[in-house]
Design a protein around this motif. Structure first.
Motif: not given
Length: 98
Positions: A26-33
């Protein structure tokens, strides 16, 4: 749904008690967004001497260097008056070393 709405939803999901691996995803998704959001020139300019992706008012998207004082340069020099938004360049590809 836009990037900010997706980020807000993912942040709420972090509170749900997921496994450590799921929280990391989830944190990786937030960073990518966050890394793929356009930043309006009217709100913030890049740091001086930084390569960025820019979007002209015409919709054209290209890479340019921001020199400071509202000056972007690629093949030609442009001011922030012709560029509506920018975003940081993505991290370079590292092959199997992801």
């Amino acid at each position: 749904m836009n990037n900010q709405q997706a980020i807000d939803r993912l942040v709420k999901h972090l509170e749900w008690g997921w496994t450590e691996e799921t929280v990391e995803a989830i944190k990786m998704g937030i960073h990518a967004l966050k890394e793929t959001q356009w930043i309006p020139c009217s709100e913030k300019m890049p740091e001086d001497n930084t390569d960025v992706i820019v979007c002209f008012y015409s919709g054209t998207v290209t890479e340019m260097r921001y020199w400071g004082n509202g000056i972007f340069q690629g093949i030609y020099e442009h001011t922030a008056k012709t560029i509506v938004a920018w975003m940081p360049l993505p991290e370079p590809y590292k092959g199997d070393k992801l």
